[in-house]
Scaffold this motif. Structure first.
Motif, short mmCIF file in Angstrom:
data_model
loop_
_atom_site.label_atom_id
_atom_site.label_comp_id
_atom_site.label_asym_id
_atom_site.label_seq_id
_atom_site.Cartn_x
_atom_site.Cartn_y
_atom_site.Cartn_z
N ALA A 42 50.94 31.11 31.55
CA ALA A 42 50.07 32.04 32.27
C ALA A 42 48.91 31.29 32.92
O ALA A 42 48.51 31.59 34.06
N LEU A 43 48.34 30.32 32.21
CA LEU A 43 47.24 29.53 32.76
C LEU A 43 47.68 28.71 33.97
O LEU A 43 46.94 28.59 34.95
N HIS A 44 48.90 28.18 33.92
CA HIS A 44 49.43 27.45 35.08
C HIS A 44 49.59 28.40 36.27
O HIS A 44 49.27 28.04 37.42
N ARG A 45 50.07 29.60 36.00
CA ARG A 45 50.24 30.59 37.07
C ARG A 45 48.88 30.98 37.66
O ARG A 45 48.73 31.07 38.89
N LEU A 46 47.89 31.20 36.81
CA LEU A 46 46.55 31.55 37.27
C LEU A 46 45.89 30.38 38.01
O LEU A 46 45.10 30.60 38.93
N SER A 47 46.24 29.18 37.62
CA SER A 47 45.74 28.01 38.34
C SER A 47 46.31 27.97 39.75
O SER A 47 45.60 27.64 40.71
N GLY A 48 47.58 28.33 39.89
CA GLY A 48 48.20 28.40 41.21
C GLY A 48 47.55 29.45 42.09
O GLY A 48 47.51 29.32 43.32
N GLU A 49 47.02 30.50 41.46
CA GLU A 49 46.32 31.56 42.19
C GLU A 49 44.84 31.23 42.40
O GLU A 49 44.11 32.02 42.98
N ARG A 50 44.41 30.08 41.88
CA ARG A 50 43.04 29.59 41.98
C ARG A 50 42.04 30.49 41.26
O ARG A 50 40.86 30.52 41.59
N ILE A 51 42.52 31.21 40.25
CA ILE A 51 41.64 32.03 39.42
C ILE A 51 41.06 31.19 38.29
O ILE A 51 39.94 31.42 37.82
N VAL A 52 41.82 30.19 37.83
CA VAL A 52 41.30 29.20 36.89
C VAL A 52 41.50 27.81 37.51
O VAL A 52 42.28 27.64 38.45
N ILE A 131 44.55 40.15 48.71
CA ILE A 131 44.62 40.47 47.29
C ILE A 131 44.11 39.29 46.46
O ILE A 131 43.36 39.46 45.49
N ALA A 132 44.49 38.08 46.84
CA ALA A 132 44.02 36.88 46.12
C ALA A 132 42.50 36.77 46.21
O ALA A 132 41.83 36.48 45.22
N ASN A 133 41.94 37.01 47.38
CA ASN A 133 40.49 36.94 47.55
C ASN A 133 39.79 38.02 46.73
O ASN A 133 38.75 37.76 46.10
N ILE A 134 40.35 39.22 46.73
CA ILE A 134 39.76 40.33 45.98
C ILE A 134 39.73 40.01 44.48
O ILE A 134 38.73 40.23 43.80
N GLU A 135 40.84 39.47 43.97
CA GLU A 135 40.91 39.16 42.54
C GLU A 135 39.96 38.03 42.16
O GLU A 135 39.30 38.07 41.13
N ARG A 136 39.87 37.00 43.01
CA ARG A 136 38.96 35.88 42.72
C ARG A 136 37.50 36.31 42.82
O ARG A 136 36.63 35.73 42.16
N SER A 137 37.21 37.33 43.62
CA SER A 137 35.83 37.79 43.81
C SER A 137 35.39 38.79 42.74
O SER A 137 34.19 39.07 42.61
N GLN A 138 36.35 39.36 42.00
CA GLN A 138 36.03 40.43 41.07
C GLN A 138 35.00 40.01 40.02
O GLN A 138 34.17 40.81 39.59
N ILE A 139 35.03 38.75 39.63
CA ILE A 139 34.11 38.27 38.60
C ILE A 139 32.64 38.34 39.04
O ILE A 139 31.73 38.39 38.22
N PHE A 140 32.40 38.39 40.36
CA PHE A 140 31.02 38.43 40.86
C PHE A 140 30.46 39.84 40.97
O PHE A 140 29.25 40.01 41.15
N ARG A 141 31.30 40.87 40.89
CA ARG A 141 30.87 42.22 41.24
C ARG A 141 29.76 42.75 40.34
O ARG A 141 28.82 43.40 40.82
N ALA A 142 29.86 42.50 39.04
CA ALA A 142 28.81 42.98 38.14
C ALA A 142 27.48 42.32 38.47
O ALA A 142 26.42 42.97 38.46
#
Length: 200
Positions: A42-52, A131-142
């Motif tokens: 899962a971490l490798h997959r998230l790395s490919g999505e640039r989330i980690v 969708i990729a941009n939205i997911e990567r940006s979600q951490i900043f919303r709070a």
């Protein structure tokens, strides 16, 4: 593996791990009630999505974003959303009214609006990029909501333009929204830092 991936992704984009946190598969496996192998996959997959982030022989970690990184991400998101709305005209059967799920909280509402725009994009590659941009940006919303009291008001104005198909006005507001976020990027980055870490 899919359960582990979705659970871990939800934790990461919700901001459960502060920027720079090392994400150890063995430790995460305990909290996710799974073995280390699907967690590592899962971490490798998230790395490919640039989330980690992943580094050779250094494992995985939550990205440590600088102000310039955040500015780039906001700028890219604004451009993608504006492009997704370009040339859009109301469907004649809708009477100019478009449905949008109602959300009370800023974090959920901004994701819902931007994701709805993304899903409506005609170009499949544009949808994926959005969708990729939205997911990567979600951490900043709070953090956005904490440092900018006008956040929900700004979003409500964009939601209204979407509901009534006022695409030109919505594009203008989306551009202004992201420019505002770029101007606030330094404060948002500071807000995301663990309180034990000195602010630079």
């Amino acid at each position: 593996m899919e359960r582990v991936y979705l659970d871990l992704k939800a934790r990461i984009i919700s901001g459960q791990y502060p920027p720079g946190t090392r994400l150890d598969p063995t430790q995460l496996a305990k909290t996710l009630d799974a073995s280390a192998t699907p967690v590592r996959d899962a971490l490798h997959r998230l790395s490919g999505e640039r989330i980690v982030e992943s580094w050779h022989q250094e494992g995985f970690r939550q990205p440590s974003l600088a102000e310039a990184d955040l500015c780039d991400l906001y700028g890219w998101g604004g451009l993608l959303l504006s492009h997704a709305l370009k040339g859009r005209t109301p469907h004649p059967m809708t009477g100019g009214l478009f449905e949008l799920p109602g959300h009370a909280g800023y974090m959920e509402a901004v994701e819902s609006l931007f994701r709805t725009i993304a899903i409506g994009a005609q170009n499949r590659e544009l949808r994926y990029a959005l969708i990729a941009n939205i997911e990567r940006s979600q951490i900043f919303r709070a953090a956005e909501a904490r440092i900018d009291p006008a956040s929900r008001e700004l979003l409500a104005a964009m939601e209204e333009d979407y509901r009534f198909g006022r695409w030109t006005g919505l594009r203008s507001k989306i551009t202004s929204f992201h420019r505002r976020r770029v101007a606030q990027a330094g404060r948002i980055v500071a807000e995301l830092k663990p309180r034990t870490e000195p602010l630079r």
